[in-house]
Design an enzyme around this catalytic site. Sequence first.
Site, mmCIF file in Angstrom:
data_model
loop_
_atom_site.group_PDB
_atom_site.id
_atom_site.type_symbol
_atom_site.label_atom_id
_atom_site.label_comp_id
_atom_site.label_asym_id
_atom_site.label_seq_id
_atom_site.Cartn_x
_atom_site.Cartn_y
_atom_site.Cartn_z
ATOM 1 N N CYS A 197 57.600 -22.263 83.303
ATOM 2 C CA CYS A 197 58.941 -22.627 83.771
ATOM 3 C C CYS A 197 58.911 -23.976 84.492
ATOM 4 O O CYS A 197 58.698 -25.000 83.867
ATOM 5 C CB CYS A 197 59.513 -21.519 84.639
ATOM 6 N N HIS A 294 58.494 -16.096 81.621
ATOM 7 C CA HIS A 294 57.831 -15.432 82.738
ATOM 8 C C HIS A 294 57.374 -14.032 82.311
ATOM 9 O O HIS A 294 57.965 -13.420 81.428
ATOM 10 C CB HIS A 294 58.794 -15.264 83.923
#
Length: 350
Positions: A197, A294
């Site tokens: 991310c 994630h």
Amino acid sequence: PAEVNLRAGDIANMGFARAVRTPVALVGDVDRGGVIAQMVGPQTVIADADAALIKGFAINKFRGDPALFEDGYRLIAEKTGWRGLGVIPWFAEARKLPAEDALGLKTKTVTGGGRVKIGCLTLSRIANFDDLDPLKLEPDVDLRMIGAGEAVPGDLDLVILPGSKSTRGDLVFLKRQGWDVDLRAHVRRGGRVLGICGGYQILGRMVRDPDGVEGPAGETEGLGLLDVVTEMSRDKRLTRRVAQHAGTGIDMKGYEIHIGRTEGADCARPFARIDGRAEGARSADGRVEGTYLHGVFSSDGFRAAYLRDLGARAGICYDAQIDAVLDRLAAHLEAHMPLAGVLSLMERID
């Protein structure tokens, strides 16, 4: 639904309790110190109406004989008028559970002795650090948290750049630590890097924020370890995903929670595919990877394949292990915080 407005002096979750008019029990962490002040103090800083919602308290993470805290326990009850729900002894296996907040990352070495050495940069605005939880439980992995002022060890096999609440801010922070120099040296030595991310965005050539979504508008030069550029936008993506790892074709589950779009030449070599769509990026030599996904290390099959490529063996079934620890924690809580006392607080407050 009632509108929840948090105010100065609010206890965590108090806004929700106020909105639904439900009783509140405070749980104090004695391991962090000052637990009597943690319990008694709120009465002096929150509104009387909010204080009236608090009906009970418990003391958590007590090391040693709980009988040693009898005087403190009695003092809290006398000062507050709240019902004591119990003193909960230290539960050592809690380290295996996802950390509740970033204070759980202060340990320099999370695990030790594994054949594969993985380091994670503790960014100043770190987010979604539970991505690391499956790795810290693997017996073949030595997972190290690298804090401010520390150099990136030269013997690491993999460096992870985690998520960030402010990518450009953490880019500046990272460079101030000299980690940009360390990471380039790590890659030259044949080490690998994975950005997740915000960490993925940091690995690119540039991070642009023309509308000032994360702070002052502008752009910040990235590390240039991936040939990609990120532009922030006001649209936030929050989606559960089932993906296939591009290198192995193995399925993995995860989620996206980010702002910004990342594009560039290295996106032609994706980290994963979602419904046939390329996701993430990989450098030409394969040593540097980035993804917006994630939680992928929670997938046992993917984690096993990824660690095998690093020279380690996966030795746990993550979800089953977490469920077993939670069951033992539930029994531990029931033994030291009788349910009858907790259930007696469960009444609607008009």
